[in-house]
Design an enzyme around this catalytic site. Structure first.
Site, PDB file in Angstrom:
ATOM      1  N   TRP A   1      -8.582   1.945   0.064  1.00  0.00           N
ATOM      2  CA  TRP A   1      -9.080   0.938   1.012  1.00  0.00           C
ATOM      3  C   TRP A   1     -10.490   0.474   0.674  1.00  0.00           C
ATOM      4  O   TRP A   1     -10.853  -0.665   0.934  1.00  0.00           O
ATOM      5  CB  TRP A   1      -9.057   1.492   2.442  1.00  0.00           C
TER       6      TRP A   1
ATOM      7  N   ASN B   1       0.840  -1.195   0.000  1.00  0.00           N
ATOM      8  CA  ASN B   1       0.000   0.000   0.000  1.00  0.00           C
ATOM      9  C   ASN B   1       0.878   1.250   0.000  1.00  0.00           C
ATOM     10  O   ASN B   1       1.741   1.355  -0.890  1.00  0.00           O
ATOM     11  CB  ASN B   1      -1.110  -0.018   1.065  1.00  0.00           C
ATOM     12  N   ASP B   2       0.688   2.201   0.893  1.00  0.00           N
ATOM     13  CA  ASP B   2       1.265   3.544   0.757  1.00  0.00           C
ATOM     14  C   ASP B   2       2.732   3.626   0.318  1.00  0.00           C
ATOM     15  O   ASP B   2       3.574   2.863   0.813  1.00  0.00           O
ATOM     16  CB  ASP B   2       1.286   4.266   2.111  1.00  0.00           C
TER      17      ASP B   2
ATOM     18  N   TRP C   1      -3.383  -7.159   3.086  1.00  0.00           N
ATOM     19  CA  TRP C   1      -2.660  -6.389   4.099  1.00  0.00           C
ATOM     20  C   TRP C   1      -2.333  -7.304   5.287  1.00  0.00           C
ATOM     21  O   TRP C   1      -3.133  -8.173   5.647  1.00  0.00           O
ATOM     22  CB  TRP C   1      -3.550  -5.220   4.544  1.00  0.00           C
TER      23      TRP C   1
ATOM     24  N   ASP D   1       2.338   8.230  10.429  1.00  0.00           N
ATOM     25  CA  ASP D   1       2.713   8.655   9.076  1.00  0.00           C
ATOM     26  C   ASP D   1       3.568   9.931   9.051  1.00  0.00           C
ATOM     27  O   ASP D   1       3.230  10.913   8.376  1.00  0.00           O
ATOM     28  CB  ASP D   1       1.459   8.835   8.193  1.00  0.00           C
TER      29      ASP D   1
ATOM     30  N   PHE E   1       4.536   1.027  10.196  1.00  0.00           N
ATOM     31  CA  PHE E   1       3.591   1.761   9.364  1.00  0.00           C
ATOM     32  C   PHE E   1       4.302   2.870   8.584  1.00  0.00           C
ATOM     33  O   PHE E   1       5.512   3.035   8.671  1.00  0.00           O
ATOM     34  CB  PHE E   1       2.461   2.324  10.235  1.00  0.00           C
TER      35      PHE E   1
END
Ligand code: FRU
Length: 492
Positions: A303, A38-39, A63, A167, A98
């Protein structure tokens, strides 16, 4: 000892990446070597090369406990795969490493700043808390520092959430380091926190630079904060947005806030818009290139829409093409990095005549291309529509419709081969100028990115059409003509 280690993940990548066929792997968009991504994380310049890390679960197409995957490039188009950078192997990040960012330190090392998620027991309940951690390395191998976490849940405004604090995006300015991170106020809405440091290792809280106040979604994830063309730009990815059509769709969105610096480094908003109007776009992150361009990359997935066709895949999730950013007429505009033109192969130029129905052109075909269509209104009778059918076969097609009279752009993948009943169409407003609209479409296997009017609006979406669906057709109403410039892209 954690069941997840860098060593184990590197071995797994090496042993399993050959399961991914060349058809499944896009030509010039970043994916994981195997499994889920993902990100984008740590998108940055290090030793004159562009590095990109990403949220990564190599062990399945879903995930899971987050690792950081890693690639690097000289030109944003050809990426060299590097081994997994970090794994959730410590007490303070055992639930996951993360999202975060990276910077080159003065001593030549690369610093990764990420959110360590750990499980603690409080009042006889297990809860996951989020704190900011560091790892340093040489561009391939990284070591977590001994005094992690460096920004703890004690360093947030009182009453704010210790469970949603993540983040970090780091940058260096006038000899100091800064970072912004997402957090939640006591009312559950997103706060963007600013921290500062002299050495990038010891941090202190500065200010809450902006607050969502439950207006644009709730938690704001993955902030980025930078200066561009005389504006302060804040990018955020809100969760739980309510729709306010046509500008904001429901669910996980991406927002660009333009403004200026106010008192105490606070951000003063002047405008707020969606970054990308497609079905699959989230968590964008930017870097500054050697020649001063602000370039953004995002997870080309969302998502709410990432739940289809896992079973037939070995990799799941990819990045967008890196995009050059510019503020024009008070709007964030995005265009594919100019480096893509180095990989143009065959070129075809045609004119599509008014009234054409399902016309196709020799050479204009395939799933890896960069095509610009200049659409023009050429009469008064007709409904002003231009429709492009992409990845077309007898069974499948994906439609991009431009209505010059209504000034709309509609993307529709409902017949593209998806196996879940999820949202498949998106409409956004575009502007015609003297009856003209210019559309650029970048396609790479399963990804479609559309740039309207030199990037004033973009739409990024995934389609899961088998690769045999490779025809392209054009439909024009009686009062529309179009010039088509088609470049095949070849990177392999
Ligand atoms: C955004 C996000 C981040 C988090 C990461 C976890 O997509 O939810 O907030 O750090 O993904 O993988």
């Amino acid at each position: 000892m954690s069941e997840y280690t860098v060593f184990k993940a590197r071995k797994y990548e090496k042993e399993h990446k050959s399961q991914v066929s060349l058809d499944e792997r896009p030509e010039f968009h970043v994916t994981g070597q195997i499994g889920w991504i993902n990100d984008p994380n740590g998108f940055s310049l290090y030793k004159n090369q562009y590095h990109l890390f990403f949220q990564y679960h190599p062990y399945s197409t879903f995930w899971g406990p987050m690792h950081w995957g890693h690639v690097k490039s000289d030109d944003f188009i050809k990426w060299e795969e590097l081994p997994v950078a970090i794994a959730p192997d410590q007490e303070y990040d055992g639930v996951g490493c993360f999202s975060g960012s990276a910077v080159e330190l003065d001593d030549g090392r690369q610093l990764l700043v990420y959110t360590g998620v750990s499980r603690i027991n409080k009042d006889e309940k297990d809860i996951d808390i989020q704190q900011q951690c560091l790892a340093v390395g040489d561009g391939t191998n990284y070591e977590k520092i001994s005094n992690n976490p460096v920004i703890t849940t004690d360093m947030i405004p009182s009453g704010n959430s210790k469970l949603d604090f993540r983040d970090p995006k780091i940058w260096k300015e006038n000899g100091k380091y800064y970072l912004v991170a997402g957090n939640r106020s006591a009312d559950g809405s997103g706060d963007i926190l600013l921290y500062e440091s002299d050495d990038a290792f010891k941090w202190k809280f500065c200010e809450t630079i902006d607050k969502c106040e439950n207006k644009y979604g709730k938690m704001w994830e993955c902030p980025d904060f930078f200066e561009l063309d005389g504006n302060e730009v804040l990018l955020v990815s809100p969760q739980d947005m309510e729709a306010s059509e046509p500008e904001f769709h429901a669910g996980n969105g991406t927002l660009v806030l333009l403004g200026h610096k106010g008192e105490n480094k606070r951000f003063v908003r002047e405008s707020i818009r969606t970054v990308d109007y497609g079905l699959d776009f989230y968590a964008p992150q930017t870097l500054l290139t050697k020649d001063g361009r602000r370039v953004m990359i995002a997870w080309m997935q969302n998502w709410d829409t990432c739940n289809q066709n896992h079973e037939e895949r070995n990799i799941y999730g990819q990045m967008t093409i890196p995009r050059e950013l510019e503020i024009r007429n008070g709007r964030l505009c995005q265009m594919p990095v100019r480096e893509i033109a180095k990989y143009y192969d065959e070129e075809y130029i045609y004119t599509a005549e008014p009234g054409s129905a399902d016309v196709s052109f020799d050479g204009v075909k395939g799933r890896v291309f960069d095509m610009t269509v200049d659409i023009e209104k050429c009469g008064d009778s007709g409904n002003g529509e231009f429709t492009l059918k992409l990845a077309k076969s007898d069974k499948y097609e994906t439609n991009l419709n431009i209505n010059v009279l209504k000034e709309t752009m509609t993307f529709d993948r409902s017949r593209s081969g998806g196996r879940r009943d999820i949202v498949s169409t998106r409409v956004c407003k575009i502007d015609q100028k003297d009856g003209k609209v210019s559309i650029r479409i970048l396609m790479d296997h399963n990804g479609v990115e559309v740039f309207a009017n030199n990037g004033e609006q973009t739409m990024s979406s995934m389609i899961y059409t088998p690769m045999k669906g490779d025809n392209i057709c054009f439909c024009l109403s009686e009062n529309i003509s179009a010039r088509v410039e088609f470049h095949k892209i070849k990177t392999r």
